[in-house]
Write a protein that holds these residues in place. Structure first.
Motif, PDB file in Angstrom:
ATOM      1  N   THR A 108      -5.299   6.426 -20.831  1.00 51.99           N
ATOM      2  CA  THR A 108      -5.053   7.047 -22.133  1.00 51.99           C
ATOM      3  C   THR A 108      -6.370   7.467 -22.756  1.00 51.99           C
ATOM      4  OG1 THR A 108      -3.902   6.803 -24.258  1.00 51.99           O
ATOM      5  CG2 THR A 108      -5.123   4.880 -23.459  1.00 51.99           C
ATOM      6  N   SER A 109      -6.298   8.401 -23.716  1.00 51.02           N
ATOM      7  CA  SER A 109      -7.527   8.941 -24.298  1.00 51.02           C
ATOM      8  C   SER A 109      -7.360   9.155 -25.808  1.00 51.02           C
ATOM      9  CB  SER A 109      -7.906  10.262 -23.627  1.00 51.02           C
ATOM     10  OG  SER A 109      -6.807  11.169 -23.695  1.00 51.02           O
ATOM     11  N   PRO A 110      -7.246   8.084 -26.582  1.00 54.06           N
ATOM     12  CA  PRO A 110      -7.112   8.239 -28.033  1.00 54.06           C
ATOM     13  C   PRO A 110      -8.412   8.686 -28.683  1.00 54.06           C
ATOM     14  CG  PRO A 110      -7.396   5.931 -27.471  1.00 54.06           C
ATOM     15  CD  PRO A 110      -7.266   6.673 -26.167  1.00 54.06           C
ATOM     16  N   ASN A 111      -8.294   9.399 -29.815  1.00 56.92           N
ATOM     17  CA  ASN A 111      -9.492   9.673 -30.607  1.00 56.92           C
ATOM     18  C   ASN A 111      -9.746   8.473 -31.508  1.00 56.92           C
ATOM     19  OD1 ASN A 111      -7.781   9.881 -32.862  1.00 56.92           O
ATOM     20  ND2 ASN A 111      -7.711  12.118 -32.772  1.00 56.92           N
ATOM     21  N   ALA A 112     -10.698   8.565 -32.404  1.00 61.58           N
ATOM     22  CA  ALA A 112     -11.097   7.413 -33.218  1.00 61.58           C
ATOM     23  C   ALA A 112      -9.932   6.844 -34.032  1.00 61.58           C
ATOM     24  CB  ALA A 112     -12.238   7.809 -34.152  1.00 61.58           C
ATOM     25  N   ASN A 113      -9.220   7.711 -34.764  1.00 62.73           N
ATOM     26  CA  ASN A 113      -8.121   7.239 -35.598  1.00 62.73           C
ATOM     27  C   ASN A 113      -6.954   6.704 -34.761  1.00 62.73           C
ATOM     28  OD1 ASN A 113      -9.345   7.822 -38.083  1.00 62.73           O
ATOM     29  ND2 ASN A 113      -8.697   9.963 -37.982  1.00 62.73           N
ATOM     30  N   GLU A 114      -6.696   7.361 -33.638  1.00 66.26           N
ATOM     31  CA  GLU A 114      -5.607   6.898 -32.758  1.00 66.26           C
ATOM     32  C   GLU A 114      -5.959   5.543 -32.148  1.00 66.26           C
ATOM     33  OE1 GLU A 114      -4.427  11.508 -31.608  1.00 66.26           O
ATOM     34  OE2 GLU A 114      -5.558  10.260 -30.200  1.00 66.26           O
ATOM     35  N   PHE A 115      -7.245   5.327 -31.860  1.00 67.31           N
ATOM     36  CA  PHE A 115      -7.674   4.045 -31.316  1.00 67.31           C
ATOM     37  C   PHE A 115      -7.475   2.929 -32.337  1.00 67.31           C
ATOM     38  CE2 PHE A 115     -11.168   0.898 -30.965  1.00 67.31           C
ATOM     39  CZ  PHE A 115     -10.741   0.264 -29.804  1.00 67.31           C
ATOM     40  N   LEU A 116      -7.802   3.201 -33.599  1.00 68.51           N
ATOM     41  CA  LEU A 116      -7.610   2.197 -34.646  1.00 68.51           C
ATOM     42  C   LEU A 116      -6.131   1.832 -34.772  1.00 68.51           C
ATOM     43  CD1 LEU A 116     -10.050   3.538 -37.406  1.00 68.51           C
ATOM     44  CD2 LEU A 116     -10.395   1.564 -35.901  1.00 68.51           C
ATOM     45  N   GLU A 117      -5.261   2.832 -34.654  1.00 63.56           N
ATOM     46  CA  GLU A 117      -3.824   2.564 -34.713  1.00 63.56           C
ATOM     47  C   GLU A 117      -3.370   1.801 -33.470  1.00 63.56           C
ATOM     48  OE1 GLU A 117       0.042   2.623 -36.315  1.00 63.56           O
ATOM     49  OE2 GLU A 117      -1.928   3.007 -37.192  1.00 63.56           O
ATOM     50  N   TRP A 118      -3.920   2.143 -32.309  1.00 66.03           N
ATOM     51  CA  TRP A 118      -3.611   1.444 -31.060  1.00 66.03           C
ATOM     52  C   TRP A 118      -3.962  -0.039 -31.200  1.00 66.03           C
ATOM     53  CZ3 TRP A 118      -1.971   3.201 -26.053  1.00 66.03           C
ATOM     54  CH2 TRP A 118      -2.129   2.273 -25.017  1.00 66.03           C
ATOM     55  N   ALA A 119      -5.158  -0.302 -31.736  1.00 69.12           N
ATOM     56  CA  ALA A 119      -5.607  -1.683 -31.926  1.00 69.12           C
ATOM     57  C   ALA A 119      -4.656  -2.432 -32.863  1.00 69.12           C
ATOM     58  CB  ALA A 119      -7.028  -1.699 -32.477  1.00 69.12           C
ATOM     59  N   LYS A 120      -4.250  -1.776 -33.930  1.00 64.90           N
ATOM     60  CA  LYS A 120      -3.317  -2.380 -34.886  1.00 64.90           C
ATOM     61  C   LYS A 120      -2.005  -2.744 -34.207  1.00 64.90           C
ATOM     62  CE  LYS A 120      -0.869  -1.261 -39.185  1.00 64.90           C
ATOM     63  NZ  LYS A 120      -0.662  -0.194 -40.224  1.00 64.90           N
ATOM     64  N   LEU A 121      -1.485  -1.843 -33.376  1.00 64.58           N
ATOM     65  CA  LEU A 121      -0.232  -2.092 -32.661  1.00 64.58           C
ATOM     66  C   LEU A 121      -0.389  -3.196 -31.618  1.00 64.58           C
ATOM     67  CD1 LEU A 121       0.822   1.635 -32.293  1.00 64.58           C
ATOM     68  CD2 LEU A 121       2.058  -0.100 -33.607  1.00 64.58           C
ATOM     69  N   CYS A 122      -1.618  -3.392 -31.147  1.00 60.81           N
ATOM     70  CA  CYS A 122      -1.911  -4.487 -30.208  1.00 60.81           C
ATOM     71  C   CYS A 122      -2.242  -5.779 -30.948  1.00 60.81           C
ATOM     72  CB  CYS A 122      -3.084  -4.104 -29.297  1.00 60.81           C
ATOM     73  SG  CYS A 122      -2.701  -2.807 -28.109  1.00 60.81           S
ATOM     74  N   GLN A 123      -2.094  -5.742 -32.279  1.00 58.73           N
ATOM     75  CA  GLN A 123      -2.345  -6.897 -33.146  1.00 58.73           C
ATOM     76  C   GLN A 123      -3.790  -7.390 -33.045  1.00 58.73           C
ATOM     77  OE1 GLN A 123       0.759  -9.719 -32.153  1.00 58.73           O
ATOM     78  NE2 GLN A 123       2.292  -8.579 -33.311  1.00 58.73           N
ATOM     79  N   VAL A 124      -4.701  -6.410 -32.984  1.00 58.93           N
ATOM     80  CA  VAL A 124      -6.128  -6.709 -32.983  1.00 58.93           C
ATOM     81  C   VAL A 124      -6.714  -6.223 -34.304  1.00 58.93           C
ATOM     82  CG1 VAL A 124      -8.353  -6.233 -31.904  1.00 58.93           C
ATOM     83  CG2 VAL A 124      -6.325  -6.530 -30.475  1.00 58.93           C
ATOM     84  N   ALA A 125      -7.251  -7.139 -35.091  1.00 58.39           N
ATOM     85  CA  ALA A 125      -7.854  -6.786 -36.378  1.00 58.39           C
ATOM     86  C   ALA A 125      -9.170  -6.048 -36.138  1.00 58.39           C
ATOM     87  CB  ALA A 125      -8.089  -8.040 -37.214  1.00 58.39           C
ATOM     88  N   VAL A 126      -9.297  -4.873 -36.735  1.00 60.59           N
ATOM     89  CA  VAL A 126     -10.471  -4.041 -36.493  1.00 60.59           C
ATOM     90  C   VAL A 126     -11.017  -3.492 -37.811  1.00 60.59           C
ATOM     91  CG1 VAL A 126     -11.334  -1.973 -35.338  1.00 60.59           C
ATOM     92  CG2 VAL A 126      -9.578  -3.334 -34.243  1.00 60.59           C
ATOM     93  N   ASP A 127     -12.321  -3.573 -37.972  1.00 58.69           N
ATOM     94  CA  ASP A 127     -12.986  -2.918 -39.091  1.00 58.69           C
ATOM     95  C   ASP A 127     -13.108  -1.434 -38.728  1.00 58.69           C
ATOM     96  OD1 ASP A 127     -14.934  -1.774 -40.809  1.00 58.69           O
ATOM     97  OD2 ASP A 127     -15.778  -3.753 -41.194  1.00 58.69           O
ATOM     98  N   PRO A 128     -12.605  -0.521 -39.566  1.00 55.54           N
ATOM     99  CA  PRO A 128     -12.661   0.916 -39.250  1.00 55.54           C
ATOM    100  C   PRO A 128     -14.044   1.427 -38.884  1.00 55.54           C
ATOM    101  CG  PRO A 128     -11.283   0.538 -41.169  1.00 55.54           C
ATOM    102  CD  PRO A 128     -11.944  -0.782 -40.850  1.00 55.54           C
ATOM    103  N   SER A 129     -15.086   0.743 -39.341  1.00 62.14           N
ATOM    104  CA  SER A 129     -16.449   1.195 -39.043  1.00 62.14           C
ATOM    105  C   SER A 129     -16.796   1.050 -37.562  1.00 62.14           C
ATOM    106  CB  SER A 129     -17.466   0.412 -39.883  1.00 62.14           C
ATOM    107  OG  SER A 129     -17.472  -0.961 -39.520  1.00 62.14           O
TER     108      SER A 129
END
Length: 244
Positions: A108-129
């Protein structure tokens, strides 16, 4: 062109897309695809299962309705096929998780915003920075690799002028982490529209022509570089010579 598998729907408009570019960046994207996509059914996918079964790669676009994505992933899993997921949009990333078959996605090849959403769906807390640099993204993925990578063997996070963060499995099954520079200097960009698709196409073409992951990434970078220098969806300079 072989059009034997083309389905013509006479009472719906062809999908269209209009991008509004400001200094090379897409400010607004206007798309009309829902009327046509809503006519597609899992039965259509089943009817063409033989095409998926004999394919080198299945490219799955998140614009498709969830039932269609589910059927494609079921078939891919059944025949042990490689699936490249194109997240398409931050609001559509969740679609593949809704299928319950996200583990069938191998690239898969998400961009920055899609990656942040991917992480959220994987239940991984991520700082947007974290998406401010490729190295930060790689550090996060290495830390949370089990939850973030799932069953993928190639994971590319594109970060615009910050380059890309790439994680892939080598021939020994070991994870390799690599940051890629931007394909081109920002002041030479004419339009970013289509660059992601060009990159993906180049990588997939390389992989299906028995190139290594590193070689395929290089081909993808070149395809993106060429498209970034044109207003066309894909540069006319992209050709099979790039595979040599």
């Amino acid at each position: 062109m072989d059009i034997t598998r083309v389905k013509v729907v006479t009472n719906k408009p062809t999908c269209t897309y209009l991008a509004v570019n400001v200094r090379g960046n897409v400010k607004y994207g206007i798309v009309t695809s829902e009327p046509l996509l809503s006519t597609l059914t899992p039965a259509l996918i089943e009817k063409n299962e033989d095409a998926l079964e004999t394919s080198d790669f299945i490219l799955l676009d998140s614009n498709l309705p969830v039932p269609l994505m589910t059927k494609v992933l079921e078939i891919a899993k059944k025949h042990e096929k490689q699936v490249w997921l194109e997240p398409t949009d931050i609001d559509k990333v969740k679609k593949v998780f809704s299928t319950g078959l996200v583990d069938a996605v191998t690239a898969t090849s998400p961009n920055a915003n899609e990656f942040l959403e991917w992480a959220k769906l994987c239940q991984v807390a991520v700082d947007p920075s974290v998406v401010n640099s490729a190295d930060s993204v790689l550090e996060l993925i290495e830390k949370e690799k089990t939850r973030l990578l799932l069953n993928t063997s190639l994971f590319v996070v594109t970060l615009s002028n910050k380059g890309s963060a790439v994680v892939y499995r080598n021939n020994l099954g070991q994870l390799e982490f690599q940051s890629l520079p931007p394909p081109i200097q920002m002041d030479k960009i004419v339009s970013v529209s289509g660059a992601g698709d060009s990159f993906n196409s180049g990588v997939i073409a390389g992989l299906t022509h028995n190139k290594t992951v590193v070689e395929s990434l290089r081909i993808g970078q070149e395809c993106a570089r060429l498209t970034l220098q044109t207003t066309l969806a894909t540069s006319e300079a992209i050709n099979s010579q790039l595979l040599k």
